[in-house]
Design a protein around this motif. Sequence first.
Motif, short mmCIF file in Angstrom:
data_model
loop_
_atom_site.label_atom_id
_atom_site.label_comp_id
_atom_site.label_asym_id
_atom_site.label_seq_id
_atom_site.Cartn_x
_atom_site.Cartn_y
_atom_site.Cartn_z
N LEU A 9 -21.04 7.23 -1.45
CA LEU A 9 -20.04 7.61 -0.45
C LEU A 9 -18.67 7.86 -1.06
CD1 LEU A 9 -19.37 8.10 2.50
CD2 LEU A 9 -19.02 5.64 2.79
N THR A 10 -18.26 7.07 -2.05
CA THR A 10 -16.94 7.30 -2.62
C THR A 10 -16.89 8.65 -3.35
OG1 THR A 10 -17.56 5.98 -4.57
CG2 THR A 10 -16.30 4.88 -2.84
N GLY A 11 -17.98 9.01 -4.02
CA GLY A 11 -18.03 10.32 -4.67
C GLY A 11 -18.00 11.45 -3.66
N ALA A 12 -18.70 11.25 -2.56
CA ALA A 12 -18.69 12.25 -1.49
C ALA A 12 -17.28 12.42 -0.92
CB ALA A 12 -19.67 11.85 -0.39
N ALA A 13 -16.62 11.30 -0.66
CA ALA A 13 -15.27 11.35 -0.10
C ALA A 13 -14.29 11.99 -1.08
CB ALA A 13 -14.81 9.94 0.28
N GLU A 14 -14.47 11.69 -2.36
CA GLU A 14 -13.58 12.28 -3.37
C GLU A 14 -13.63 13.80 -3.33
OE1 GLU A 14 -12.59 11.89 -8.15
OE2 GLU A 14 -14.51 11.15 -7.38
N LEU A 15 -14.83 14.36 -3.25
CA LEU A 15 -14.95 15.82 -3.19
C LEU A 15 -14.47 16.37 -1.86
CD1 LEU A 15 -16.31 15.40 -5.86
CD2 LEU A 15 -18.09 17.00 -5.18
N GLY A 16 -14.65 15.60 -0.78
CA GLY A 16 -14.08 16.00 0.50
C GLY A 16 -12.57 16.07 0.44
N GLY A 17 -11.95 15.11 -0.24
CA GLY A 17 -10.50 15.13 -0.40
C GLY A 17 -10.02 16.32 -1.20
N ILE A 18 -10.79 16.70 -2.21
CA ILE A 18 -10.43 17.88 -3.00
C ILE A 18 -10.49 19.13 -2.12
CG2 ILE A 18 -11.19 19.36 -4.91
CD1 ILE A 18 -12.16 16.76 -6.30
N ARG A 213 -2.99 23.01 -2.54
CA ARG A 213 -1.72 22.70 -1.89
C ARG A 213 -1.18 21.39 -2.42
NH1 ARG A 213 -3.63 22.83 4.29
NH2 ARG A 213 -4.71 21.02 3.43
N GLU A 214 0.15 21.24 -2.39
CA GLU A 214 0.75 19.97 -2.75
C GLU A 214 0.34 18.92 -1.71
OE1 GLU A 214 2.54 19.09 -5.41
OE2 GLU A 214 2.14 21.09 -6.22
N MET A 215 0.13 17.69 -2.17
CA MET A 215 -0.26 16.62 -1.27
C MET A 215 0.81 16.38 -0.22
SD MET A 215 -1.32 12.69 -2.20
CE MET A 215 -2.37 13.26 -3.52
N GLU A 344 -5.97 12.96 1.43
CA GLU A 344 -6.28 12.47 0.09
C GLU A 344 -5.06 11.67 -0.36
OE1 GLU A 344 -6.31 15.28 -3.14
OE2 GLU A 344 -8.09 14.32 -4.02
N LEU A 345 -5.15 10.35 -0.29
CA LEU A 345 -4.00 9.50 -0.60
C LEU A 345 -3.69 9.50 -2.09
CD1 LEU A 345 -4.74 6.46 1.73
CD2 LEU A 345 -3.33 8.47 2.20
N THR A 347 -6.01 10.55 -6.13
CA THR A 347 -7.27 11.06 -6.68
C THR A 347 -8.42 10.13 -6.33
OG1 THR A 347 -6.13 12.10 -8.55
CG2 THR A 347 -8.48 11.65 -8.81
N GLY A 348 -9.40 10.66 -5.60
CA GLY A 348 -10.59 9.88 -5.26
C GLY A 348 -10.43 8.91 -4.12
N VAL A 349 -9.24 8.80 -3.55
CA VAL A 349 -8.99 7.85 -2.45
C VAL A 349 -8.70 8.67 -1.19
CG1 VAL A 349 -7.67 5.85 -1.65
CG2 VAL A 349 -8.03 6.22 -4.11
N VAL A 350 -9.66 8.67 -0.26
CA VAL A 350 -9.60 9.58 0.88
C VAL A 350 -9.65 8.81 2.19
CG1 VAL A 350 -10.74 11.52 2.03
CG2 VAL A 350 -10.69 11.40 -0.47
N ARG A 351 -8.73 9.14 3.08
CA ARG A 351 -8.65 8.52 4.41
C ARG A 351 -9.28 9.49 5.41
NH1 ARG A 351 -4.15 8.42 8.43
NH2 ARG A 351 -4.32 6.49 9.65
N SER A 352 -10.19 8.96 6.24
CA SER A 352 -10.92 9.79 7.20
C SER A 352 -10.91 9.17 8.58
CB SER A 352 -12.39 9.94 6.75
OG SER A 352 -12.49 10.51 5.47
N LYS A 353 -11.09 10.01 9.56
CA LYS A 353 -11.25 9.56 10.94
C LYS A 353 -12.73 9.35 11.20
CE LYS A 353 -9.45 10.72 15.55
NZ LYS A 353 -8.46 9.64 15.53
N ALA A 354 -13.10 8.22 11.75
CA ALA A 354 -14.49 7.94 12.08
C ALA A 354 -14.85 8.69 13.38
CB ALA A 354 -14.72 6.44 12.25
N ILE A 355 -15.75 9.65 13.28
CA ILE A 355 -16.06 10.50 14.44
C ILE A 355 -16.59 9.67 15.60
CG2 ILE A 355 -17.46 12.42 15.27
CD1 ILE A 355 -15.29 13.19 13.26
N GLU A 356 -17.48 8.71 15.31
CA GLU A 356 -18.08 7.92 16.39
C GLU A 356 -17.14 6.83 16.92
OE1 GLU A 356 -21.64 9.12 13.74
OE2 GLU A 356 -19.58 8.45 13.45
N LYS A 357 -16.07 6.53 16.18
CA LYS A 357 -15.11 5.50 16.59
C LYS A 357 -13.70 6.07 16.43
CE LYS A 357 -18.15 1.70 15.15
NZ LYS A 357 -18.41 1.12 16.46
#
Length: 378
Positions: A9-18, A213-215, A344-345, A347-357
């Motif tokens: 999951l962390t690897g998946a989130a990292e690429l999502g943040g990219i 884009r710049e963060m 993407e807070l 590199t590799g640290v990604v904050r997401s909204k939980a769709i079901e919550k």
Amino acid sequence: MIAVIADDLTGAAELGGIGLAYGLEVELAMSVNPQSKADLLVISTDARSVSEPEAVRKMTEVSRVLRKMKPVLIYKKIDSVLRGHILAETRAQLKVLGLTKALLVPANPALGRTLVDGQYFVHGKPLHQTHFAPDPEFPVTDSDVLKRFKTTNEPVFVRNHSDALPDRGVVFGNVATLPDLQAWVERIDHQTLPGGGSGFFTALLDSRFPPKREMETPVALGNTRLYVCGSAFKESVDWVKKAVNSGYSVQYMPKDMMQPGALESNRWATEVVSSLQQRKPVIMAIDPVWVANSSAIQLRTVMAKTVRDVLNRTPVDELIIEGGSTASAVLREIGVTRLAPVQELATGVVRSKAIEKPALYITVKPGSYRWPPELELF
């Protein structure tokens, strides 16, 4: 659509943040939604945390469904230091996708990780001499890639980007500098499954989209924060100890819950809830003194079930999870299968909204990465 199949999951989130940094609409999910309209669909299979046969089954199933969706590109995200069931998964995916070879480029010089002449280094140090060596599930005993993946079934190669490539098999690409990553992008053809770490994926997006884009300045985080630290890396363990010494509420897993067959107990959850209700950050962690005699699966299962009990009893704004296997276990227990990355807070640290919550934000961080300023406590 670009599709990514990740083994944790962390690897998946990292690429999502990219993907966010390139302005893409990103969907991060635990299974494939054939109706997804995302620009970047990232699937976390959690294959690194299961047996090899189960990992192959998961990768085969996800690859089969994605092939029917006809994305313009499928990328295989693997651990940057090559932990997991990489070869077995890759061969199964090549068969399903009808491809003849895979090009895996795990190294990322931006993070100090290089692959030179088939030898893997982290900040110039051979991989088997680093903190990755004693991994409880995939210990690293050799920095030579071919020795680590020695096999008699099908060919495995290590090549430079200027070398002739074989027509079949699995190729690991040497990378010493950032330009090497872009050079490898140019070697991908219609019979190649590209894969590797975040650096190679970034180079792929660079070749297809306008510059990153710049963060953006992160929005204010919620008041009630629960940190779940499941990583065994020394840096993570030391961070938790520092939190204890700094007076933060650190709730260690009770020793009696670490053993196989331990009875369900709400005692740990009760302590965590009590601390959270004081509106201060709370850290759930595992005392390293007791880890050696416990099963990694047992530990993350107990951790995940306790997090579920905590969320059922008190509201939490921000759930911050360190460690990919722990994050996957927690999300399964709390019933979250889809995430919408929003920031993407670092590199590799990604904050997401939980769709079901909808009221819950979930941030995941690899154990070996640094905490960003927004989440650092001291």
